[in-house]
Design a protein around this motif. Sequence first.
Motif, short mmCIF file in Angstrom:
data_model
loop_
_atom_site.label_atom_id
_atom_site.label_comp_id
_atom_site.label_asym_id
_atom_site.label_seq_id
_atom_site.Cartn_x
_atom_site.Cartn_y
_atom_site.Cartn_z
N GLN A 3 37.58 47.80 73.90
CA GLN A 3 38.95 48.15 74.75
C GLN A 3 38.91 49.79 74.32
O GLN A 3 39.13 50.54 75.39
N SER A 4 38.74 50.16 73.06
CA SER A 4 38.69 51.55 72.97
C SER A 4 37.62 52.46 73.57
O SER A 4 37.76 53.66 73.96
N GLU A 5 36.37 51.91 73.91
CA GLU A 5 35.33 52.50 74.40
C GLU A 5 35.70 52.53 76.01
O GLU A 5 35.50 53.55 76.69
N TYR A 6 36.35 51.50 76.65
CA TYR A 6 36.95 51.56 78.04
C TYR A 6 37.70 52.66 78.23
O TYR A 6 37.87 53.61 79.10
N LYS A 7 38.72 52.78 77.18
CA LYS A 7 39.67 53.82 77.55
C LYS A 7 39.14 55.11 77.17
O LYS A 7 39.76 56.00 77.92
N ALA A 8 38.33 55.33 76.28
CA ALA A 8 37.80 56.64 76.03
C ALA A 8 36.83 57.18 77.26
O ALA A 8 36.50 58.29 77.84
N LEU A 9 35.91 56.13 77.94
CA LEU A 9 35.31 56.40 79.26
C LEU A 9 36.05 56.68 80.39
O LEU A 9 35.61 57.26 81.27
N GLU A 18 45.31 43.42 80.42
CA GLU A 18 44.62 44.03 81.54
C GLU A 18 43.24 44.18 81.09
O GLU A 18 42.20 43.88 81.88
N TYR A 19 43.01 44.57 80.04
CA TYR A 19 41.66 44.69 79.50
C TYR A 19 40.88 43.55 79.56
O TYR A 19 39.54 43.51 79.84
N GLN A 20 41.34 42.33 79.42
CA GLN A 20 40.86 41.12 79.34
C GLN A 20 40.24 40.71 80.46
O GLN A 20 38.94 40.27 80.69
N LYS A 21 40.73 41.15 81.60
CA LYS A 21 40.42 41.09 83.09
C LYS A 21 38.99 41.98 83.21
O LYS A 21 38.10 41.59 83.74
N ILE A 22 39.26 43.28 82.75
CA ILE A 22 38.25 44.27 82.93
C ILE A 22 36.91 43.79 82.04
O ILE A 22 36.06 43.71 82.78
N GLU A 23 37.40 43.35 80.91
CA GLU A 23 35.95 42.84 80.33
C GLU A 23 35.19 41.70 80.96
O GLU A 23 34.07 41.48 80.84
N TYR A 26 33.03 43.19 83.42
CA TYR A 26 31.99 44.05 82.97
C TYR A 26 30.97 42.91 82.27
O TYR A 26 29.78 43.02 82.65
N MET A 27 31.35 41.86 81.81
CA MET A 27 30.43 40.87 81.33
C MET A 27 29.54 40.28 82.46
O MET A 27 28.41 40.12 82.30
N VAL A 28 30.17 39.96 83.44
CA VAL A 28 29.28 39.55 84.82
C VAL A 28 28.47 40.69 85.18
O VAL A 28 27.06 40.51 85.53
N ILE A 53 37.21 42.90 92.93
CA ILE A 53 36.32 42.72 91.70
C ILE A 53 36.77 41.66 90.74
O ILE A 53 35.79 40.71 90.60
N TYR A 54 38.05 41.58 90.45
CA TYR A 54 38.54 40.45 89.89
C TYR A 54 38.29 39.02 90.18
O TYR A 54 37.57 38.17 89.72
#
Length: 160
Positions: A3-9, A18-23, A26-28, A53-54
């Motif tokens: 989650q911290s990488e996503y926030k930084a990028l 919300e990050y759980q959905k994004i992750e 990303y995994m797919v 996308i979700y």
Amino acid sequence: MLQSEYKALTGKPIEAEEYQKIERVYMVASDAIGKEDFCKAMKKANSDTTCLIYDLTKQAERFQTMAREAKQETKREFECSYELKKENAELCRINTELRKDFNEAIAQKVNLALALMGAGMENRAIEILSHGYVISLKCSTNMELTNKDKAYIAKMLANK
């Protein structure tokens, strides 16, 4: 990706839910796209694109699970050749189902490519499907062809 990488990028603060959905997305998508490009696309995506996308990710995960289960079932069946001979009709049915699952997985790949194109990541869509197929998708969905697409078509016609 953390989650911290996503926030930084992306530069976007994000709640854990919300990050759980994004992750999941990303995994797919991680086999086809790196985390930097993924974050760039998510940063550009509007809420409609993100929802699409979700939804596509949920479907892709379902098809991946189905494909894994089908593959495991097929492996178990092939381990006993005598039983395979006796159950030839059943294997034909399973093969038909696997082909259907494969075709559905391909359809999901096409939908992912369309979502990537909608998010401004046409090059990733081309890597997933091929330039010719992306052009075909554009034509079938009334999307405008780029100069790169037109040059590709001209090259293909010149090679015939």
